[in-house]
Design an enzyme around this catalytic site. Structure first.
Site, PDB file in Angstrom:
ATOM      1  N   ASP A   1       1.132  -1.032  -0.139  1.00 26.42           N
ATOM      2  CA  ASP A   1      -0.161  -0.224   0.141  1.00 26.42           C
ATOM      3  C   ASP A   1       0.887   1.479  -0.154  1.00 26.42           C
ATOM      4  O   ASP A   1       0.596   1.888   1.237  1.00 26.42           O
ATOM      5  CB  ASP A   1      -1.204  -0.222   1.652  1.00 26.42           C
ATOM      6  N   LEU A   2       2.013   1.358  -0.648  1.00 27.83           N
ATOM      7  CA  LEU A   2       3.178   2.555  -0.928  1.00 27.83           C
ATOM      8  C   LEU A   2       1.655   3.046  -1.498  1.00 27.83           C
ATOM      9  O   LEU A   2       1.479   3.749  -2.923  1.00 27.83           O
ATOM     10  CB  LEU A   2       3.620   2.186  -1.603  1.00 27.83           C
TER      11      LEU A   2
END
Length: 186
Positions: A121-122
């Protein structure tokens, strides 16, 4: 939620489901033993990244509450000093300052990828910045894994970041990504 603890200021995060499942089930997960809980896995991963010298918040506590076949969970990490989400800075910084910042973010993310982190979940909310200290941290390692360094996983993380940039401002995505990649490639 920000709280005060004997260890100092901290961030308390309750695990909530996202997406379509979150509309039906708010915060319950199937119990498959402590080692398989999201809070325990994130706590251990964050501690491992910290021990590797990577810029992450110090994990302070994880709480898992089994309830029959399900569980709910929380995690507490040390609050980072005067840190703002990159998302806030993307909107408010002049272009030259922002290019330098994004280059530094790129170098930081590359350090994590070189260590084998797959940050699923960058996005600009999970990258924190203290401009006065010139420090960058990554946060939110829920569902992330530490594996052998993988160009394929790194590219997937960067594509996720690019999609997040596009949601914020499609017209600036190309410039933001170029500045990020300039630092990442070094």
């Amino acid at each position: 939620m920000f709280i005060t603890t004997p260890a100092g200021e901290a961030v308390w995060r309750h695990y909530h489901r996202g997406g379509l499942p979150g509309r039906l089930i708010k915060d319950s997960y199937l119990w498959q033993g402590l080692e398989n809980t999201r809070a325990w896995q994130e706590f251990k991963l964050t501690a491992k990244l910290l021990s590797m010298g990577l810029p992450v918040p110090t994990p302070l506590a994880a709480c898992v509450r089994p309830k029959g076949l399900f569980y709910t969970a929380d995690i507490i990490t040390a609050r980072l000093p005067a840190a703002l989400p990159l998302m806030d800075l993307l909107i408010n910084q002049d272009l030259n300052t922002l290019d330098l910042l994004l280059s530094k973010v790129g170098r930081t993310v590359q350090e994590f990828h070189a260590a084998g982190l797959n940050h699923v979940d960058l996005n600009p909310r999970n990258i924190l910045v203290n401009t006065k200290l010139n420090k960058i941290w990554l946060i939110d390692f829920d569902r992330c894994q530490l594996t052998q360094p993988s160009p394929k996983l790194a590219a997937s993380n960067i594509n996720r970041l690019e999609r997040a940039f596009t949601k914020l401002n499609a017209g600036k995505t190309r410039r933001w990504l170029q500045a990020f990649m300039a630092g990442y490639a070094n």
